[in-house]
Write a protein that holds these residues in place. Structure first.
Motif, short mmCIF file in Angstrom:
data_model
loop_
_atom_site.label_atom_id
_atom_site.label_comp_id
_atom_site.label_asym_id
_atom_site.label_seq_id
_atom_site.Cartn_x
_atom_site.Cartn_y
_atom_site.Cartn_z
N GLN A 13 0.81 -1.21 0.04
CA GLN A 13 -0.01 -0.03 0.05
C GLN A 13 0.81 1.09 -0.17
O GLN A 13 2.04 1.15 0.66
CB GLN A 13 -0.85 0.01 1.33
CG GLN A 13 -1.68 -0.89 1.30
CD GLN A 13 -2.79 -1.01 2.55
OE1 GLN A 13 -3.94 -0.09 2.45
NE2 GLN A 13 -2.37 -1.42 3.64
N GLY A 14 0.52 2.32 -0.81
CA GLY A 14 1.24 3.46 -0.70
C GLY A 14 0.83 4.42 -1.87
O GLY A 14 -0.20 4.52 -2.26
N THR A 15 1.47 5.45 -1.99
CA THR A 15 1.39 6.30 -3.05
C THR A 15 2.41 6.64 -3.85
O THR A 15 3.69 6.54 -3.90
CB THR A 15 1.07 7.96 -2.42
OG1 THR A 15 0.21 7.81 -1.43
CG2 THR A 15 0.70 8.78 -3.48
N VAL A 16 2.04 6.59 -5.37
CA VAL A 16 2.78 6.51 -6.39
C VAL A 16 2.76 7.87 -6.90
O VAL A 16 1.53 8.61 -7.43
CB VAL A 16 2.31 5.57 -7.47
CG1 VAL A 16 3.46 5.70 -8.92
CG2 VAL A 16 2.73 4.20 -7.00
N LYS B 273 8.01 9.20 -7.85
CA LYS B 273 8.51 8.43 -6.82
C LYS B 273 7.40 7.16 -6.58
O LYS B 273 6.26 7.46 -6.57
CB LYS B 273 8.28 9.32 -5.46
CG LYS B 273 8.75 8.81 -4.16
CD LYS B 273 8.56 9.82 -3.06
CE LYS B 273 8.73 9.09 -1.68
NZ LYS B 273 8.41 9.95 -0.63
N GLY B 274 7.92 6.15 -6.45
CA GLY B 274 6.99 4.88 -6.30
C GLY B 274 7.36 4.21 -5.31
O GLY B 274 8.16 4.57 -4.32
N PHE B 275 6.69 3.21 -4.80
CA PHE B 275 6.90 2.42 -3.81
C PHE B 275 6.67 0.92 -3.93
O PHE B 275 7.36 -0.15 -3.29
CB PHE B 275 5.73 2.57 -2.63
CG PHE B 275 4.29 2.21 -3.24
CD1 PHE B 275 3.78 0.91 -2.38
CD2 PHE B 275 3.48 2.67 -4.07
CE1 PHE B 275 2.52 0.42 -2.79
CE2 PHE B 275 2.08 2.29 -4.21
CZ PHE B 275 1.82 1.26 -3.68
N ASP C 59 3.51 0.77 -9.53
CA ASP C 59 4.03 1.96 -10.30
C ASP C 59 3.65 1.82 -11.86
O ASP C 59 3.12 2.84 -12.35
CB ASP C 59 5.65 2.01 -10.24
CG ASP C 59 6.10 2.49 -8.86
OD1 ASP C 59 5.43 2.62 -7.97
OD2 ASP C 59 7.36 2.06 -8.51
N ALA C 60 3.65 0.33 -12.18
CA ALA C 60 3.24 0.26 -13.82
C ALA C 60 1.90 0.53 -13.92
O ALA C 60 1.48 0.95 -14.80
CB ALA C 60 3.82 -1.21 -14.06
N GLU C 61 1.22 0.02 -12.98
CA GLU C 61 -0.45 0.27 -13.12
C GLU C 61 -0.59 1.90 -13.22
O GLU C 61 -1.58 2.11 -14.00
CB GLU C 61 -0.90 -0.53 -11.78
CG GLU C 61 -2.58 -0.18 -12.02
CD GLU C 61 -3.06 -0.89 -13.25
OE1 GLU C 61 -4.43 -0.83 -13.48
OE2 GLU C 61 -2.39 -1.53 -14.13
N ALA C 62 0.03 2.56 -12.27
CA ALA C 62 -0.25 3.93 -12.34
C ALA C 62 0.15 4.53 -13.56
O ALA C 62 -0.68 5.37 -14.10
CB ALA C 62 0.55 4.45 -10.90
N VAL C 63 1.26 4.21 -14.31
CA VAL C 63 1.66 4.66 -15.33
C VAL C 63 0.71 4.23 -16.63
O VAL C 63 0.28 5.24 -17.38
CB VAL C 63 3.16 4.19 -15.93
CG1 VAL C 63 3.39 4.57 -17.21
CG2 VAL C 63 4.11 4.89 -14.95
N THR D 121 -2.88 7.13 -4.92
CA THR D 121 -2.95 6.21 -3.63
C THR D 121 -3.57 4.75 -3.84
O THR D 121 -4.60 4.53 -4.38
CB THR D 121 -3.73 7.10 -2.47
OG1 THR D 121 -2.99 8.19 -2.39
CG2 THR D 121 -3.43 6.15 -0.93
N PHE D 122 -2.77 3.69 -3.58
CA PHE D 122 -3.05 2.40 -3.55
C PHE D 122 -3.39 1.95 -2.00
O PHE D 122 -2.52 1.99 -1.35
CB PHE D 122 -2.14 1.41 -4.24
CG PHE D 122 -1.86 1.51 -5.63
CD1 PHE D 122 -2.58 0.79 -6.59
CD2 PHE D 122 -1.14 2.52 -6.29
CE1 PHE D 122 -2.46 0.93 -7.98
CE2 PHE D 122 -1.18 2.68 -7.65
CZ PHE D 122 -1.88 1.86 -8.67
N LYS D 123 -4.69 1.33 -1.79
CA LYS D 123 -4.90 1.35 -0.41
C LYS D 123 -5.75 0.13 -0.48
O LYS D 123 -6.91 -0.23 -1.20
CB LYS D 123 -5.64 2.32 0.13
CG LYS D 123 -5.99 2.19 1.54
CD LYS D 123 -6.60 3.20 2.31
CE LYS D 123 -6.84 2.98 3.81
NZ LYS D 123 -7.57 4.34 4.45
N LEU D 124 -5.49 -1.07 0.50
CA LEU D 124 -6.20 -2.19 0.47
C LEU D 124 -7.36 -1.87 1.42
O LEU D 124 -7.31 -1.25 2.58
CB LEU D 124 -5.33 -3.41 0.77
CG LEU D 124 -4.44 -3.77 -0.23
CD1 LEU D 124 -3.22 -4.94 0.57
CD2 LEU D 124 -5.13 -4.40 -1.38
#
Length: 77
Positions: free
Chosen positions: A12-15, A34-36, A41-45, A73-76
């Motif tokens: 979980q985090g923010t890209v 800035k990725g985590f 990261d690839a999904e955000a792009v 933001t990716f959050k489960l």
């Protein structure tokens, strides 16, 4: 879509995605600022690259390119 591998790891985090809106409103030069997690990261792009046209920036009455940084933001749950 939450990447399966990232979901299994509980990532979980923010890209932060950096991109340019050109003078025609097209999204170009999409990069991770800035990725985590490599899969997130690839999904955000991928998601940012699929966005429809934006309104171009205006300077002195003329359309210009604009650089943006967008946090995703990716959050489960």
């Amino acid at each position: 879509r939450y990447p399966k591998g990232s979901k299994m790891r509980g990532a979980q985090g923010t890209v932060y995605i950096k991109f340019i809106i050109d003078s025609n409103g097209n999204v170009t030069s999409v990069e991770v600022e800035k990725g985590f997690d490599i899969e997130c990261d690839a999904e955000a792009v991928r998601v940012i690259s699929l966005m429809k046209k934006w309104k171009a920036g205006i300077q002195n009455g003329m359309p210009v390119s604009v650089r943006k940084i967008l946090p995703l933001t990716f959050k489960l749950e």
